[in-house]
Design a protein around this motif. Structure first.
Motif, mmCIF file in Angstrom:
data_model
loop_
_atom_site.group_PDB
_atom_site.id
_atom_site.type_symbol
_atom_site.label_atom_id
_atom_site.label_comp_id
_atom_site.label_asym_id
_atom_site.label_seq_id
_atom_site.Cartn_x
_atom_site.Cartn_y
_atom_site.Cartn_z
ATOM 1 N N ASN A 272 0.799 -1.089 -0.073
ATOM 2 C CA ASN A 272 0.003 0.201 0.027
ATOM 3 C C ASN A 272 0.843 1.407 -0.126
ATOM 4 O O ASN A 272 0.678 2.188 -0.808
ATOM 5 C CB ASN A 272 -0.922 0.108 1.215
ATOM 6 C CG ASN A 272 -2.094 1.173 1.134
ATOM 7 O OD1 ASN A 272 -2.717 0.923 -0.003
ATOM 8 N ND2 ASN A 272 -2.184 1.875 2.064
ATOM 9 N N GLN A 273 1.913 1.075 0.769
ATOM 10 C CA GLN A 273 2.862 2.692 0.811
ATOM 11 C C GLN A 273 4.321 1.918 0.744
ATOM 12 O O GLN A 273 4.436 0.991 1.451
ATOM 13 C CB GLN A 273 2.642 3.226 2.212
ATOM 14 C CG GLN A 273 1.170 3.763 2.534
ATOM 15 C CD GLN A 273 1.342 4.557 3.861
ATOM 16 O OE1 GLN A 273 1.826 5.674 3.729
ATOM 17 N NE2 GLN A 273 0.280 4.229 4.657
ATOM 18 N N LYS A 298 -6.355 2.210 11.564
ATOM 19 C CA LYS A 298 -6.255 3.332 10.733
ATOM 20 C C LYS A 298 -5.967 4.484 11.466
ATOM 21 O O LYS A 298 -6.466 4.839 12.635
ATOM 22 C CB LYS A 298 -7.919 3.639 9.867
ATOM 23 C CG LYS A 298 -7.672 4.637 8.901
ATOM 24 C CD LYS A 298 -9.056 4.976 8.251
ATOM 25 C CE LYS A 298 -9.228 6.083 7.616
ATOM 26 N NZ LYS A 298 -10.545 5.979 6.945
ATOM 27 N N GLY A 299 -4.910 5.430 10.925
ATOM 28 C CA GLY A 299 -4.482 6.683 11.532
ATOM 29 C C GLY A 299 -3.356 6.490 12.581
ATOM 30 O O GLY A 299 -3.129 7.506 12.953
ATOM 31 N N TYR A 310 3.856 9.244 8.590
ATOM 32 C CA TYR A 310 3.477 8.375 7.706
ATOM 33 C C TYR A 310 2.431 7.650 8.814
ATOM 34 O O TYR A 310 2.852 7.033 9.811
ATOM 35 C CB TYR A 310 4.639 7.452 7.320
ATOM 36 C CG TYR A 310 5.633 8.110 6.533
ATOM 37 C CD1 TYR A 310 5.217 8.255 4.960
ATOM 38 C CD2 TYR A 310 6.705 8.839 6.971
ATOM 39 C CE1 TYR A 310 6.154 9.175 4.517
ATOM 40 C CE2 TYR A 310 7.627 9.512 6.243
ATOM 41 C CZ TYR A 310 7.611 9.566 5.143
ATOM 42 O OH TYR A 310 8.375 10.388 4.303
ATOM 43 N N VAL A 311 1.252 7.384 8.286
ATOM 44 C CA VAL A 311 -0.082 6.920 9.208
ATOM 45 C C VAL A 311 -0.511 5.558 8.536
ATOM 46 O O VAL A 311 -0.341 5.390 7.105
ATOM 47 C CB VAL A 311 -0.850 7.782 9.470
ATOM 48 C CG1 VAL A 311 -0.560 9.082 10.121
ATOM 49 C CG2 VAL A 311 -1.833 8.147 8.037
ATOM 50 N N ALA A 312 -0.813 4.670 9.208
ATOM 51 C CA ALA A 312 -1.820 3.452 8.535
ATOM 52 C C ALA A 312 -3.021 4.300 7.906
ATOM 53 O O ALA A 312 -3.779 4.955 8.628
ATOM 54 C CB ALA A 312 -2.084 2.484 9.650
ATOM 55 N N GLN A 313 -3.145 3.873 6.706
ATOM 56 C CA GLN A 313 -4.341 4.759 6.120
ATOM 57 C C GLN A 313 -5.521 3.730 5.965
ATOM 58 O O GLN A 313 -6.521 4.213 5.622
ATOM 59 C CB GLN A 313 -3.926 4.787 4.329
ATOM 60 C CG GLN A 313 -2.762 5.816 4.257
ATOM 61 C CD GLN A 313 -2.162 5.647 2.728
ATOM 62 O OE1 GLN A 313 -2.301 4.825 1.973
ATOM 63 N NE2 GLN A 313 -1.443 6.753 2.304
ATOM 64 N N GLN A 314 -5.474 2.396 6.503
ATOM 65 C CA GLN A 314 -6.733 1.763 6.713
ATOM 66 C C GLN A 314 -6.261 0.869 7.875
ATOM 67 O O GLN A 314 -5.353 0.484 8.128
ATOM 68 C CB GLN A 314 -6.893 0.987 5.270
ATOM 69 C CG GLN A 314 -5.848 0.334 4.637
ATOM 70 C CD GLN A 314 -6.436 -0.333 3.303
ATOM 71 O OE1 GLN A 314 -6.980 -1.517 3.202
ATOM 72 N NE2 GLN A 314 -6.084 0.420 2.266
ATOM 73 N N ASP A 315 -7.490 0.267 8.227
ATOM 74 C CA ASP A 315 -7.448 -0.659 9.403
ATOM 75 C C ASP A 315 -6.711 -1.980 8.783
ATOM 76 O O ASP A 315 -6.905 -2.391 7.914
ATOM 77 C CB ASP A 315 -8.683 -1.092 9.987
ATOM 78 C CG ASP A 315 -9.239 -0.028 10.823
ATOM 79 O OD1 ASP A 315 -8.503 0.730 11.509
ATOM 80 O OD2 ASP A 315 -10.656 -0.059 10.964
ATOM 81 N N GLU A 317 -3.667 -2.407 8.178
ATOM 82 C CA GLU A 317 -2.580 -1.990 7.394
ATOM 83 C C GLU A 317 -1.041 -2.477 8.111
ATOM 84 O O GLU A 317 -0.987 -2.317 9.312
ATOM 85 C CB GLU A 317 -2.297 -0.619 7.063
ATOM 86 C CG GLU A 317 -1.312 -0.130 6.079
ATOM 87 C CD GLU A 317 -1.598 1.089 5.474
ATOM 88 O OE1 GLU A 317 -2.558 1.687 5.327
ATOM 89 O OE2 GLU A 317 -0.451 1.557 4.937
ATOM 90 N N THR A 335 4.195 -0.828 3.506
ATOM 91 C CA THR A 335 3.016 -1.120 4.385
ATOM 92 C C THR A 335 2.287 -2.033 3.209
ATOM 93 O O THR A 335 2.362 -1.770 2.010
ATOM 94 C CB THR A 335 2.298 -0.107 4.879
ATOM 95 O OG1 THR A 335 1.506 0.667 3.660
ATOM 96 C CG2 THR A 335 3.136 1.037 5.687
#
Ligand SMILES: O=C(O)CCC(=O)N[C@@H](CCC(=O)O)C(=O)O
Ligand SMILES: [Zn+2]
Length: 346
Positions: A272-273, A298-299, A310-315, A317, A335
């Motif tokens: 994803n990232q 997420k977050g 840099y954050v988790a963009q979805q639960d 991840e 990620t």
């Protein structure tokens, strides 16, 4: 020299006396296997028997990172077994021992991460020409020459064997390089599963890794295969690698080795990232012993550096290969998120 090699000293001589490989060495074993050594740590086996009907060309590489010792020990074992006649190959097989000087200092690399230098990256940049750059070029050339002997309808394989710096919730996993217009291969997923590798990361962008080079330049079935955790030479529990050892032995020695797999046995993730380190203060926001494939909600802030978080963009991840200690401009973490594979080739 030939006698020493036939007694199983190929890797140790490559490491301790590389100058003895300045001119190519060729000979034939009693079982009609041709041996060709083009450089230290680069050895090719060709079965010459007339009734051989092989259409597979197989590259096994290890030690692209010098401290990832288990795959080096495995490849050394295969090479010794073939040279001493205990194991007979049915297909052409090229063994590449990547970074010999880094093995001697028990480090990932001497000057620069070699697995960011393929697909020509070794010759780009500020004109620096270190041992990793020279070796990446030589390894590419060895693969070019090896696959040049494959006919258009024959199959090419490259398994680049690694071990990871961190422990991992999914101990064994493979990176499937970005395929562009090609389709994922069910046969390859089945082969990896037979190796005990049932977690697959789908890369969604071109990279300068070794496996991407073979995949893209040669249309090979190519993978970076993570078989466990980094440990010093002699400290690997080889029982943890037994399944991979057996499956790869079958691949190179049996005319046909076609294991099957059901897709529900596999965990497939897509990247994803791709987090690139841009500043010296790049920091990971989880413990050093957090294993690969740990997932976050997420977050959650996963990493930060001047001007950027840099954050988790979805639960769900999850992090893979986090490493704050890379050079600026290099990948510091991936990620990944779970996905499904819809369209597969056989
Ligand atoms: O554990 C780590 O942080 C690195 C293990 C490793 O060497 N992985 C390869 C993966 C290459 C790919 O993405 O295909 C690497 O980082 O070179
Ligand atoms: Zn590695």
């Amino acid at each position: 020299m030939q006698q020493l090699i036939q007694h199983g000293e190929f890797l140790s001589l490559s490491r301790t006396e590389p100058q003895r490989f300045q001119t190519p060495i060729q000979f034939e074993l009693d079982n009609h296997t041709k041996v060709a050594i083009s450089a230290p740590g680069i050895i090719e086996f060709t079965p010459l028997s007339l009734d051989n009907i092989s259409t597979k060309h197989i590259v096994l590489s290890c030690g692209v990172h010098g401290n990832e010792t288990a795959p080096i020990e495995m490849c050394d074992d295969w090479v010794k077994s073939i040279l001493t006649g205990r194991l007979e190959v049915t297909h052409r097989v090229l063994f590449l021992f990547g970074n010999l000087p880094a093995m001697d200092i028990a480090k990932r690399f001497v000057e620069e991460n070699m697995n960011r230098l393929f697909s020509g990256a070794h010759s780009e940049g500020d004109g620096c020409n270190n041992i990793e750059r020279q070796r990446a070029k030589a390894l590419e050339e060895a693969i070019n020459q090896f696959f040049a002997h494959a006919q258009a309808d024959e199959q090419k394989f490259h398994y680049d064997l690694h071990t990871a710096i961190r422990s991992s919730k999914n101990e064994k996993f493979a990176v499937y390089p970005y395929l562009h217009e090609r389709r994922y291969s069910k046969g390859q997923l089945a082969f990896l599963a037979a190796c005990g590798v049932k977690t697959i990361l789908l890369s969604e962008n071109p990279t300068t890794t070794f496996s991407y080079f073979s995949s893209r330049q040669h249309g090979a079935h190519a993978f970076t295969v993570e078989l466990g955790k980094v440990r010093p030479f002699g400290e690997n529990d080889m029982s943890r690698f037994a399944q991979a050892k057996e499956a790869i032995t079958s691949l190179i020695s049996r005319e046909d080795f076609s294991p099957q797999v059901s897709m529900d046995e596999l965990d497939i993730f897509r990247v994803n990232q791709v987090v690139i380190k841009n500043a010296d203060d790049f920091t990971l926001h989880f413990d050093d012993d957090t294993p690969n494939f740990t997932d976050f909600t997420k977050g959650t802030v996963l990493a930060s550096e001047s001007g950027k978080t840099y954050v988790a963009q979805q639960d769900g991840e999850a992090i893979v290969f986090p490493n704050a200690d890379v050079a600026i401009g290099q990948r510091a973490m991936l990620t990944v998120v779970p996905t499904k594979l819809e369209t597969l080739d056989v």
